[in-house]
Design an enzyme around this catalytic site. Structure first.
Site, PDB file in Angstrom:
ATOM      1  N   HIS A 153       0.825  -1.201   0.000  1.00  0.00           N
ATOM      2  CA  HIS A 153       0.000   0.000   0.000  1.00  0.00           C
ATOM      3  C   HIS A 153       0.862   1.255   0.000  1.00  0.00           C
ATOM      4  O   HIS A 153       2.029   1.240   0.377  1.00  0.00           O
ATOM      5  CB  HIS A 153      -0.942   0.019   1.211  1.00  0.00           C
ATOM      6  CG  HIS A 153      -0.238   0.121   2.525  1.00  0.00           C
ATOM      7  ND1 HIS A 153       0.445  -0.933   3.103  1.00  0.00           N
ATOM      8  CD2 HIS A 153      -0.103   1.160   3.407  1.00  0.00           C
ATOM      9  CE1 HIS A 153       0.944  -0.571   4.260  1.00  0.00           C
ATOM     10  NE2 HIS A 153       0.659   0.709   4.475  1.00  0.00           N
ATOM     11  N   ASP A 198       0.511   5.091   1.686  1.00  0.00           N
ATOM     12  CA  ASP A 198      -0.257   5.637   2.805  1.00  0.00           C
ATOM     13  C   ASP A 198      -1.279   6.680   2.361  1.00  0.00           C
ATOM     14  O   ASP A 198      -0.997   7.534   1.511  1.00  0.00           O
ATOM     15  CB  ASP A 198       0.691   6.271   3.832  1.00  0.00           C
ATOM     16  CG  ASP A 198       1.445   5.240   4.653  1.00  0.00           C
ATOM     17  OD1 ASP A 198       0.942   4.105   4.791  1.00  0.00           O
ATOM     18  OD2 ASP A 198       2.540   5.568   5.144  1.00  0.00           O
ATOM     19  N   HIS A 242       4.702   0.083   0.447  1.00  0.00           N
ATOM     20  CA  HIS A 242       5.405  -0.677   1.473  1.00  0.00           C
ATOM     21  C   HIS A 242       4.510  -1.760   2.053  1.00  0.00           C
ATOM     22  O   HIS A 242       3.288  -1.744   1.875  1.00  0.00           O
ATOM     23  CB  HIS A 242       5.966   0.228   2.574  1.00  0.00           C
ATOM     24  CG  HIS A 242       4.954   1.088   3.268  1.00  0.00           C
ATOM     25  ND1 HIS A 242       4.424   2.231   2.715  1.00  0.00           N
ATOM     26  CD2 HIS A 242       4.365   0.971   4.488  1.00  0.00           C
ATOM     27  CE1 HIS A 242       3.567   2.788   3.555  1.00  0.00           C
ATOM     28  NE2 HIS A 242       3.510   2.032   4.631  1.00  0.00           N
ATOM     29  N   ARG A 285       5.480   6.653  14.252  1.00  0.00           N
ATOM     30  CA  ARG A 285       5.574   7.229  12.904  1.00  0.00           C
ATOM     31  C   ARG A 285       5.087   8.669  12.894  1.00  0.00           C
ATOM     32  O   ARG A 285       4.101   9.014  13.569  1.00  0.00           O
ATOM     33  CB  ARG A 285       4.736   6.421  11.911  1.00  0.00           C
ATOM     34  CG  ARG A 285       4.919   6.861  10.457  1.00  0.00           C
ATOM     35  CD  ARG A 285       3.988   6.124   9.530  1.00  0.00           C
ATOM     36  NE  ARG A 285       2.621   6.540   9.702  1.00  0.00           N
ATOM     37  CZ  ARG A 285       1.568   5.952   9.130  1.00  0.00           C
ATOM     38  NH1 ARG A 285       1.752   4.872   8.395  1.00  0.00           N
ATOM     39  NH2 ARG A 285       0.346   6.404   9.331  1.00  0.00           N
TER      40      ARG A 285
END
Length: 308
Positions: A134, A136, A284, A299
């Protein structure tokens, strides 16, 4: 007396899944850009077209304009940068990411210790669900520019993350497929990406804030000019103007391009390792092979622009 051997025909070069066999076009830099050394840090490539470790940079220290420029060049050229042994606070992580623009939060994931720091805690009671290729938040009109991810707790084995270079994925599409997808638009929606693990009632409450949005199937990177494949299995639902069966067939073919190993890098985490990736150029996949052990990551995401 000679015996005539049957002729064995070689299979077509383009299989039904559209993934070409044989040599790949592995072009790391944009057309016309020449290799240049880095002066402020050492860089060790981890893959042919994507992924490099940076040595000699302390992410807890202020970033000078000249260092920021050289790190940005490395990010554009390698798409994901890795830093080891970064004993930084969430505030320092946030300050580093803010050098690349305004920060954003993901409303579907709990925050960490400070604003705009998202904590991912994965264990037997809350297993990982990011094991799907995917990009983000493509359900936003302006998807993220990139993310800075730090591993706080690492399982004793497993828990790697993989990234794929979607410019290489586009370059290696069969010519007729590239011609087919250039100019097409696809719809992105948060529901397919989060309905596997979220309360449907809670998800429904975000529909007014995040209605489905359209992005080009192939976007132009705003800084490098590279053409990159910009559909992903988590959030892309269909291609505008195609009937459902044709859209599904074409999307399946495009989704598979991220699975090609030559376009990928795989990173084995250690505690206090950091990854900084360009969300405009990559997909990723968080490998979910470490349960029942715990994996905790923090993150920070950087707001991006509208794909074109």
């Amino acid at each position: 007396m000679s015996v005539e051997m049957p002729v064995r025909l070689r299979p077509a070069l383009v299989p039904a899944d559209g993934v070409l066999e044989g040599p790949r076009v592995l072009r790391r830099l944009p057309e016309g850009v020449e290799e240049r050394p880095y002066e402020l840090f050492a860089l060790r490539p981890l893959g042919r077209v994507i992924g490099a470790e940076i040595h000699g940079v302390d992410l807890g220290e202020p970033v000078s304009p000249v260092l920021r420029a050289e790190l940005n060049r490395a990010l554009l050229e390698w798409k994901v940068l890795f830093f080891r042994d970064q004993r930084i606070t969430p505030a320092q992580q946030r300050a580093f990411a803010a050098q690349w623009g305004e920060l954003e939060t993901n409303p579907f994931i709990p925050k960490g210790d400070t604003d705009e720091v998202t904590r991912f805690s994965r264990s037997a009671s809350m297993p990982g669900y990011e094991n799907i290729w995917h990009t983000d938040v493509t359900f936003r009109p302006n998807p993220a520019l990139g993310s800075v991810l730090r591993l706080v707790q690492v399982p004793p084995v497993g828990g790697d993350t993989m990234w794929a270079d979607m410019a290489a994925a586009y370059d290696n599409l069969p010519a007729d497929v590239r011609e087919r997808v250039d100019g097409l638009t696809a719809v992105h929606d948060y529901l397919p990406g989060f309905d596997r693990f979220s309360d449907p009632v809670v998800l429904a409450g975000f529909q007014d804030e995040f209605p489905p949005t359209e992005h080009p199937v192939v976007r132009t990177h705003p800084e490098t000019g590279r053409r990159t494949l910009f559909v992903n299995q988590a959030f892309t639902t269909h291609i505008v103007g195609l009937d459902r069966a044709e859209s599904d067939r074409l999307l399946r073919l495009l989704f598979l391009q991220a699975h090609v190993p030559e376009f990928q890098v795989r990173f084995s985490w250690r505690e206090n390792s950091v990854a900084f990736w360009d969300n405009r150029a990559t997909q990723h996949y968080a490998v979910n092979d470490y349960h029942p052990h715990v994996r905790i990551a923090e993150r920070v995401a950087i707001a991006g622009d509208r794909p074109f």
